[in-house]
Design a protein around this motif. Structure first.
Motif, PDB file in Angstrom:
ATOM      1  N   UNK A 149       5.418  12.500   2.771  1.00 51.46           N
ATOM      2  CA  UNK A 149       4.577  13.522   2.257  1.00 51.46           C
ATOM      3  C   UNK A 149       5.008  14.255   0.669  1.00 51.46           C
ATOM      4  N   UNK A 150       6.589  13.305   0.352  1.00 50.67           N
ATOM      5  CA  UNK A 150       6.362  13.824  -1.168  1.00 50.67           C
ATOM      6  C   UNK A 150       7.641  12.958  -1.597  1.00 50.67           C
ATOM      7  N   UNK A 174      15.053   7.986   5.791  1.00 50.23           N
ATOM      8  CA  UNK A 174      15.377   8.863   5.501  1.00 50.23           C
ATOM      9  C   UNK A 174      16.366   8.850   3.749  1.00 50.23           C
ATOM     10  N   UNK A 175      15.394   9.060   2.688  1.00 54.53           N
ATOM     11  CA  UNK A 175      16.216   9.301   0.911  1.00 54.53           C
ATOM     12  C   UNK A 175      16.653  10.693   0.843  1.00 54.53           C
ATOM     13  N   UNK A 176      17.952  10.610   0.326  1.00 52.65           N
ATOM     14  CA  UNK A 176      18.349  11.976   0.020  1.00 52.65           C
ATOM     15  C   UNK A 176      18.154  12.109  -1.785  1.00 52.65           C
ATOM     16  N   UNK A 177      18.556  13.671  -1.391  1.00 51.63           N
ATOM     17  CA  UNK A 177      18.256  14.126  -2.916  1.00 51.63           C
ATOM     18  C   UNK A 177      19.562  15.500  -2.613  1.00 51.63           C
ATOM     19  N   UNK A 228      16.018  15.879   2.687  1.00 41.51           N
ATOM     20  CA  UNK A 228      16.168  14.673   3.088  1.00 41.51           C
ATOM     21  C   UNK A 228      14.912  14.148   2.890  1.00 41.51           C
ATOM     22  N   UNK A 229      13.940  13.084   2.653  1.00 39.43           N
ATOM     23  CA  UNK A 229      12.706  13.273   2.526  1.00 39.43           C
ATOM     24  C   UNK A 229      12.913  12.265   3.598  1.00 39.43           C
ATOM     25  N   UNK A 277       1.075  -1.198  -0.063  1.00 44.61           N
ATOM     26  CA  UNK A 277      -0.159   0.610   0.016  1.00 44.61           C
ATOM     27  C   UNK A 277       0.885   1.118   0.257  1.00 44.61           C
ATOM     28  N   UNK A 278       0.907   1.871  -1.225  1.00 42.52           N
ATOM     29  CA  UNK A 278       2.031   3.189  -0.812  1.00 42.52           C
ATOM     30  C   UNK A 278       0.514   4.284  -1.547  1.00 42.52           C
TER      31      UNK A 278
END
Length: 311
Positions: free
Chosen positions: A105-106, A77-80, A88-89, A31-32
């Motif tokens: 959230x993003x 935390x995903x990084x961009x 960090x998302x 579930x996304x």
């Protein structure tokens, strides 16, 4: 919110969330969801109030893992990096026996990248989904680290070739980003270590060993960004040294110019005195002679300074 039945890496859309209450005959449910969907998901899957509260909070969440009776709550935390700022998302994951819920959230690039990997590896369990997702998140730090390293090298080259005042603000800004990121890497490394070492009933024992490889990568990343922090300190020293050398170079030029004009000032001072009996004062070509001497003297001193590499 998107609900999919994942079996052997093949996605089957599910329209009715009630179907996800019971384990499927094969595979698992992914579930996304967005944070707004938690109001619907919480009563269905009995998600813990504290975990839901963390997802809804506007405050920055540190990576962590919380173990509840029917599910685990994991934050990574995903990084961009967009060449100006590091982002960090938070990627919130609820892991159950027959389902996995990802809440963001993003948009997270790793979730999009993960889909073909699930199909290629014919994934049929939520714990393996979690492993592949965390692996992608951690590996992305290497890619961002390479881009930061390139930026540091370019900044170093610019400082050595053409130092500008704007370089200092770039150094301070990038160093602050690296320090902040280094601070967040510690908790994330501990999350991976927990997935690697702690006895977790929702993660297969054989699969759990693979988390050790991710933990090694997390340690390497932490050490890499520690090195970047030191490099930024060296860059700041290089900037200050370059500024000091530039100031010394300017002062050397001014000193040489002053030195050249000193004897010329003496000559003009002598012939500017108001005495009648100054030698050659009534000479017809005296003015041109003095100018010639001054030019010759100035050019001679300039030649000597250039030859000795003082200019």
């Amino acid at each position: 919110m998107k609900i999919r039945l994942v079996n052997a890496g093949i996605f089957t859309p599910v329209d009715d969330i009630e179907l996800t209450l019971a384990p499927p005959a094969e595979g698992f449910y992914w579930i996304d969801a967005d944070v707004e969907d938690l109001a619907l998901l919480q009563p269905v899957f009995n998600l813990h109030d504290l975990a839901v509260e963390d997802c809804l909070s506007d405050e920055e969440q540190r990576p962590k893992i919380e173990i509840y009776e029917s599910h685990y709550f994991i934050v990574v935390n995903s990084i961009r990096f967009d060449d100006e700022e590091i982002f960090l998302r938070a990627l919130n994951v609820f892991l159950g026996r027959h389902y996995i819920i990802t809440v963001t959230k993003q948009k997270i690039n790793e979730l999009r990248t993960l889909k073909p990997i699930l199909w290629e590896q014919e994934v049929s369990s939520p714990d393996r989904f979690l492993y592949l997702l965390v692996d992608l998140v951690v590996d992305n730090y290497f890619a961002v680290g390479d881009r930061i390293e390139v930026k540091i090298e370019k900044l170093e080259e610019d400082i050595l070739m053409h130092t500008k005042k704007s370089h200092l603000s770039e150094i301070i800004g990038l160093r602050g980003e690296i320090l902040w990121l280094k601070k967040m890497l510690g908790p994330q490394k501990e999350v991976v270590n927990t997935l690697n070492k702690k006895d977790l009933r929702l993660i297969d024992d054989q699969l759990q060993k693979y988390f050790s490889d991710i933990y090694e990568n997390a340690v390497k990343i932490s050490e890499t960004f520690e090195t970047y922090r030191d490099l930024m300190g060296n860059l700041r020293e290089a900037y200050q040294s370059s500024i000091a050398n530039r100031a010394n170079e300017i002062m050397r030029v001014f000193t040489a110019i002053t030195t050249i004009f000193m004897p010329l000032t003496v000559i003009t001072g002598i012939y500017g005195m108001n005495f009648d009996n100054i030698p050659e004062i009534h000479t017809r070509y005296g003015y041109y002679g003095v100018i010639g001497v001054m030019v010759t003297l100035g050019c001679g001193m300039l030649y000597v300074f250039r030859k000795k590499e003082w200019l």
